[in-house]
Design a protein around this motif. Structure first.
Motif, PDB file in Angstrom:
ATOM      1  N   VAL A 157       8.572  -6.984  10.072  1.00  0.00           N
ATOM      2  CA  VAL A 157       7.337  -6.715  10.821  1.00  0.00           C
ATOM      3  C   VAL A 157       7.224  -7.464  12.148  1.00  0.00           C
ATOM      4  N   LYS A 158       8.185  -8.310  12.494  1.00  0.00           N
ATOM      5  CA  LYS A 158       8.021  -9.176  13.667  1.00  0.00           C
ATOM      6  C   LYS A 158       7.852  -8.403  14.973  1.00  0.00           C
ATOM      7  N   SER A 159       8.331  -7.167  15.013  1.00  0.00           N
ATOM      8  CA  SER A 159       8.199  -6.372  16.233  1.00  0.00           C
ATOM      9  C   SER A 159       6.911  -5.546  16.263  1.00  0.00           C
ATOM     10  N   ARG A 160       6.099  -5.627  15.209  1.00  0.00           N
ATOM     11  CA  ARG A 160       4.859  -4.830  15.151  1.00  0.00           C
ATOM     12  C   ARG A 160       3.704  -5.629  14.559  1.00  0.00           C
ATOM     13  N   LEU A 161       3.599  -6.864  14.948  1.00  0.00           N
ATOM     14  CA  LEU A 161       2.567  -7.738  14.405  1.00  0.00           C
ATOM     15  C   LEU A 161       1.156  -7.291  14.767  1.00  0.00           C
ATOM     16  N   GLU A 162       1.040  -6.517  15.859  1.00  0.00           N
ATOM     17  CA  GLU A 162      -0.293  -6.083  16.284  1.00  0.00           C
ATOM     18  C   GLU A 162      -0.702  -4.748  15.669  1.00  0.00           C
ATOM     19  N   THR A 163       0.171  -4.129  14.876  1.00  0.00           N
ATOM     20  CA  THR A 163      -0.189  -2.871  14.218  1.00  0.00           C
ATOM     21  C   THR A 163      -1.011  -3.152  12.967  1.00  0.00           C
ATOM     22  N   SER A 164      -1.717  -2.137  12.486  1.00  0.00           N
ATOM     23  CA  SER A 164      -2.590  -2.310  11.326  1.00  0.00           C
ATOM     24  C   SER A 164      -1.789  -2.644  10.069  1.00  0.00           C
ATOM     25  N   ALA A 165      -2.294  -3.593   9.315  1.00  0.00           N
ATOM     26  CA  ALA A 165      -1.657  -3.938   8.039  1.00  0.00           C
ATOM     27  C   ALA A 165      -1.723  -2.783   7.054  1.00  0.00           C
ATOM     28  N   LEU A 166      -2.657  -1.875   7.261  1.00  0.00           N
ATOM     29  CA  LEU A 166      -2.801  -0.732   6.365  1.00  0.00           C
ATOM     30  C   LEU A 166      -1.674   0.275   6.522  1.00  0.00           C
ATOM     31  N   GLN A 167      -0.863   0.123   7.571  1.00  0.00           N
ATOM     32  CA  GLN A 167       0.279   1.008   7.765  1.00  0.00           C
ATOM     33  C   GLN A 167       1.515   0.546   6.991  1.00  0.00           C
ATOM     34  N   LEU A 168       1.454  -0.631   6.409  1.00  0.00           N
ATOM     35  CA  LEU A 168       2.572  -1.133   5.614  1.00  0.00           C
ATOM     36  C   LEU A 168       2.658  -0.400   4.284  1.00  0.00           C
ATOM     37  N   SER A 169       3.838  -0.416   3.683  1.00  0.00           N
ATOM     38  CA  SER A 169       3.992   0.156   2.344  1.00  0.00           C
ATOM     39  C   SER A 169       3.242  -0.712   1.338  1.00  0.00           C
ATOM     40  N   GLY A 170       3.073  -0.184   0.122  1.00  0.00           N
ATOM     41  CA  GLY A 170       2.357  -0.932  -0.904  1.00  0.00           C
ATOM     42  C   GLY A 170       3.001  -2.283  -1.196  1.00  0.00           C
ATOM     43  N   GLY A 171       4.314  -2.294  -1.317  1.00  0.00           N
ATOM     44  CA  GLY A 171       5.019  -3.552  -1.583  1.00  0.00           C
ATOM     45  C   GLY A 171       4.891  -4.529  -0.434  1.00  0.00           C
ATOM     46  N   GLN A 172       4.960  -4.029   0.794  1.00  0.00           N
ATOM     47  CA  GLN A 172       4.793  -4.893   1.957  1.00  0.00           C
ATOM     48  C   GLN A 172       3.370  -5.436   2.031  1.00  0.00           C
ATOM     49  N   GLN A 173       2.383  -4.603   1.704  1.00  0.00           N
ATOM     50  CA  GLN A 173       1.000  -5.067   1.704  1.00  0.00           C
ATOM     51  C   GLN A 173       0.799  -6.188   0.687  1.00  0.00           C
ATOM     52  N   GLN A 174       1.411  -6.051  -0.482  1.00  0.00           N
ATOM     53  CA  GLN A 174       1.250  -7.098  -1.486  1.00  0.00           C
ATOM     54  C   GLN A 174       1.892  -8.409  -1.023  1.00  0.00           C
ATOM     55  N   ARG A 175       3.056  -8.304  -0.395  1.00  0.00           N
ATOM     56  CA  ARG A 175       3.700  -9.516   0.124  1.00  0.00           C
ATOM     57  C   ARG A 175       2.889 -10.126   1.267  1.00  0.00           C
ATOM     58  N   LEU A 176       2.241  -9.272   2.066  1.00  0.00           N
ATOM     59  CA  LEU A 176       1.373  -9.785   3.130  1.00  0.00           C
ATOM     60  C   LEU A 176       0.192 -10.550   2.521  1.00  0.00           C
ATOM     61  N   CYS A 177      -0.373 -10.030   1.448  1.00  0.00           N
ATOM     62  CA  CYS A 177      -1.482 -10.725   0.785  1.00  0.00           C
ATOM     63  C   CYS A 177      -1.028 -12.067   0.216  1.00  0.00           C
ATOM     64  N   ILE A 178       0.193 -12.114  -0.301  1.00  0.00           N
ATOM     65  CA  ILE A 178       0.735 -13.384  -0.783  1.00  0.00           C
ATOM     66  C   ILE A 178       0.920 -14.345   0.384  1.00  0.00           C
TER      67      ILE A 178
END
Length: 275
Positions: A157-178
């Motif tokens: 995600v380092k190249s898209r840090l300003e994009t919405s977190a809601l655009q991440l996959s389910g697994g990526q969203q869970q890791r973001l929450c962690i």
């Protein structure tokens, strides 16, 4: 996070086979009711430092309610009554006047369904830090990179840090929450079915992450997946409903619970005959 010198003292206690593991978090006769209905009652259970403790059992036996009591989130539910007490490193967390904000910073919570804020990936990490008083941009950026690397998301995600977190996959969203929880430097991570909403590949990634995180954090995870508990946990607590409320039936090292359970109910559950 616990200072390295204190971490080493805990580790030496575990490595010394002549010493029983010292509980880091301990509940004493903990009970909880919603209105007049008991969720669980009289649970006394240790959580050991630097280990993964899995809480297993059928639906409705109080596993998630118990987890939410450990950082006093359950108190936010209307008409909830909680009795007993909880000790963190021998300090009573239930005493009047205890700061729940500081407690929830120390004991982070990851929910079953990924719950990123509807903001950018960057803001998901730095907003909680700013709410806790951190304003230094350099420190915020360093922390952002550190926690995203910790959960294996930085390169993704380092190249898209300003994009919405809601655009991440389910697994990526869970890791973001962690990662968001880790940014506040907790000592304990509570995880309520963190893989149940994920596909098998994403679940495997989160499982590996939990095992890696246990090197630096104490992890308590609720799971319906017995195979998962057997793969990742150092200790297992088995909950069951007795007299209309959740009860702790058996607690012990994972190998002992799965290979030599002491209670017939435990044996029936892990064998698939009950539950």
């Amino acid at each position: 996070m616990i200072p390295e010198n204190e971490r080493q003292i805990f580790k030496e206690n575990f490595d010394n086979q002549n010493l029983a593991p010292k509980p880091f978090l301990q509940t004493h006769e903990l009970s909880m009711s919603y209105r007049a209905k008991k969720a669980f009652h009289n649970i006394s259970m240790p959580i050991h430092f630097g280990k993964i403790t899995a809480i297993v059992g059928p639906s409705g036996c109080g596993k998630s309610s118990f987890l939410m009591c450990l950082n006093r989130l359950a108190e936010m539910i209307p008409d909830t009554q909680i009795s007993g007490h909880i000790e963190l490193d021998q300090n009573n967390l239930m005493k009047n006047g205890a700061c729940t904000v500081a407690l929830r910073k120390k004991i982070g919570m990851i929910f079953q369904k990924p719950s990123p804020f509807p903001f950018s990936i960057r803001k998901n990490i730095i907003l909680p830090l700013m709410e806790h008083g951190q304003k230094n941009r350099r420190i915020l950026n360093e922390k952002l990179e550190f926690v995203l690397k910790k959960v294996g998301l930085w390169d993704e995600v380092k190249s898209r840090l300003e994009t919405s977190a809601l655009q991440l996959s389910g697994g990526q969203q869970q890791r973001l929450c962690i990662a968001r929880a880790l940014a506040l430097e907790p000592e304990i991570l509570l995880m309520d079915e963190p893989c149940s909403a994920l596909d098998p590949l994403s679940s495997a990634v989160v499982e590996d992450l939990m095992k890696d995180l246990s090197k630096d954090y104490t992890v308590v995870v609720v799971t319906h997946n017995l195979a998962q508990a057997k793969r990742i946990a150092d200790y297992v607590a088995f909950f069951w409903v007795q007299e209309g409320a959740g009860s702790l039936i058996e607690f012990g090292p994972t190998k002992e619970i799965f290979e030599n359970p002491k209670n017939p109910l435990t044996l029936s559950y892990i064998s698939g005959f009950r539950g």
